[in-house]
Write a protein that holds these residues in place. Structure first.
Motif, short mmCIF file in Angstrom:
data_model
loop_
_atom_site.label_atom_id
_atom_site.label_comp_id
_atom_site.label_asym_id
_atom_site.label_seq_id
_atom_site.Cartn_x
_atom_site.Cartn_y
_atom_site.Cartn_z
N ARG A 153 0.84 -1.21 0.00
CA ARG A 153 0.00 0.00 0.00
C ARG A 153 0.87 1.25 0.00
N ALA A 154 1.94 1.23 0.79
CA ALA A 154 2.82 2.39 0.85
C ALA A 154 3.50 2.63 -0.50
N VAL A 155 3.94 1.57 -1.16
CA VAL A 155 4.57 1.70 -2.47
C VAL A 155 3.60 2.33 -3.46
N SER A 156 2.36 1.87 -3.41
CA SER A 156 1.34 2.42 -4.31
C SER A 156 1.14 3.91 -4.05
N ARG A 169 4.10 5.98 -5.30
CA ARG A 169 4.12 6.13 -6.76
C ARG A 169 3.03 7.05 -7.28
N GLN A 170 1.88 7.08 -6.60
CA GLN A 170 0.72 7.77 -7.15
C GLN A 170 0.41 9.12 -6.51
N THR A 171 1.08 9.46 -5.42
CA THR A 171 0.77 10.71 -4.73
C THR A 171 2.05 11.46 -4.38
N LEU A 213 2.11 12.82 -1.26
CA LEU A 213 1.89 12.95 0.18
C LEU A 213 3.21 12.87 0.95
N PRO A 214 3.29 13.54 2.09
CA PRO A 214 4.48 13.40 2.94
C PRO A 214 4.60 11.94 3.43
N LEU A 215 5.83 11.52 3.69
CA LEU A 215 6.07 10.14 4.11
C LEU A 215 5.30 9.76 5.37
N ALA A 216 5.16 10.69 6.32
CA ALA A 216 4.42 10.38 7.55
C ALA A 216 2.96 10.07 7.24
N GLU A 217 2.36 10.79 6.29
CA GLU A 217 0.96 10.52 5.91
C GLU A 217 0.85 9.20 5.16
N ILE A 218 1.81 8.91 4.34
CA ILE A 218 1.80 7.62 3.63
C ILE A 218 1.91 6.48 4.63
N ALA A 219 2.78 6.64 5.63
CA ALA A 219 2.93 5.60 6.65
C ALA A 219 1.60 5.39 7.38
N ALA A 220 0.98 6.47 7.81
CA ALA A 220 -0.28 6.36 8.54
C ALA A 220 -1.38 5.78 7.65
N GLY A 221 -1.44 6.21 6.40
CA GLY A 221 -2.46 5.72 5.48
C GLY A 221 -2.26 4.27 5.06
N SER A 222 -1.07 3.74 5.29
CA SER A 222 -0.78 2.36 4.91
C SER A 222 -0.88 1.40 6.09
N GLY A 223 -1.19 1.94 7.27
CA GLY A 223 -1.35 1.08 8.44
C GLY A 223 -0.14 0.96 9.34
N PHE A 224 0.89 1.76 9.10
CA PHE A 224 2.07 1.74 9.97
C PHE A 224 1.82 2.64 11.17
N CYS A 225 2.49 2.33 12.27
CA CYS A 225 2.37 3.18 13.46
C CYS A 225 2.98 4.55 13.19
#
Length: 188
Positions: free
Chosen positions: A152-155, A158-160, A162-174
């Motif tokens: 999910r984070a890779v997707s 590649r497609q947005t 977004l800042p890395l912290a938002e990508i982490a949160a949006g992908s289910g990481f703490c």
């Protein structure tokens, strides 16, 4: 193709691999099959073969690690490739057990489903379910969850923008540091 899988095509074969909506990360290793006769592996691959999960996927991960080592010798490549092909081509793909779809659906529905919860829903003992899942899929349930978060984070990467912290949160990481650790553990 979904999750860890292995596809082996005969030399010069055309293929029609179907790739799902999430895309495909692939490692292609092309070589002359005569190269393997030096280790006594003479095989005739008359058709494409594939395995989803199981021992072939674990063997394939070892093969990719061997080929990815910058300081590996030709003998290392040869041995890793021969070992993979020897085992994979003598193993027929297993028919997925009926409970696997229910486990996959539950894992897709909820980010972190305890094995005990899944076992209560499906009725086997949690330890049996965990062992069988690892045998059938080629990775444990925690590894599947981690891989799906990384996918999910890779997707999103590649497609947005977004800042890395938002990508982490949006992908289910703490947090972002957990995302970094999981990327490293899967991609190293």
């Amino acid at each position: 193709m979904a999750g860890p899988c292995v596809v082996v095509h005969p030399p010069g074969a055309y293929h029609a691999d179907h790739i799902g909506d999430e895309g495909l990360e692939t490692v292609s290793i092309l070589f002359d099959p005569r190269w393997l006769t030096g280790v006594g592996l003479d095989f005739r691959l008359d058709r494409s073969r594939f395995w989803i999960g199981g021992p072939a996927s674990a063997d394939a991960r070892r093969l990719v690690r061997a080929w990815a080592q910058h300081d590996a010798r030709d003998a290392d490549f040869l041995l890793a490739t021969a070992t993979f092909l020897h085992r994979a081509l003598r193993t027929e793909p297993a028919v997925p057990p009926p409970w696997l779809k229910a486990v996959a659906a539950a894992m897709d529905e909820s980010e972190r489903v305890p094995t005990a919860t899944l076992a209560r829903q499906l009725d086997p003992h949690p330890a049996w379910l965990a062992r069988r899942y690892r045998t059938v899929v080629g990775e444990g349930m925690p590894e599947t969850s981690r891989r799906k978060r990384v996918e999910r984070a890779v997707s999103l990467l590649r497609q947005t923008d977004l800042p890395l912290a938002e990508i982490a949160a949006g992908s289910g990481f703490c947090d972002q540091s957990q995302m970094n650790r999981d990327f490293r553990s899967l991609l190293d």
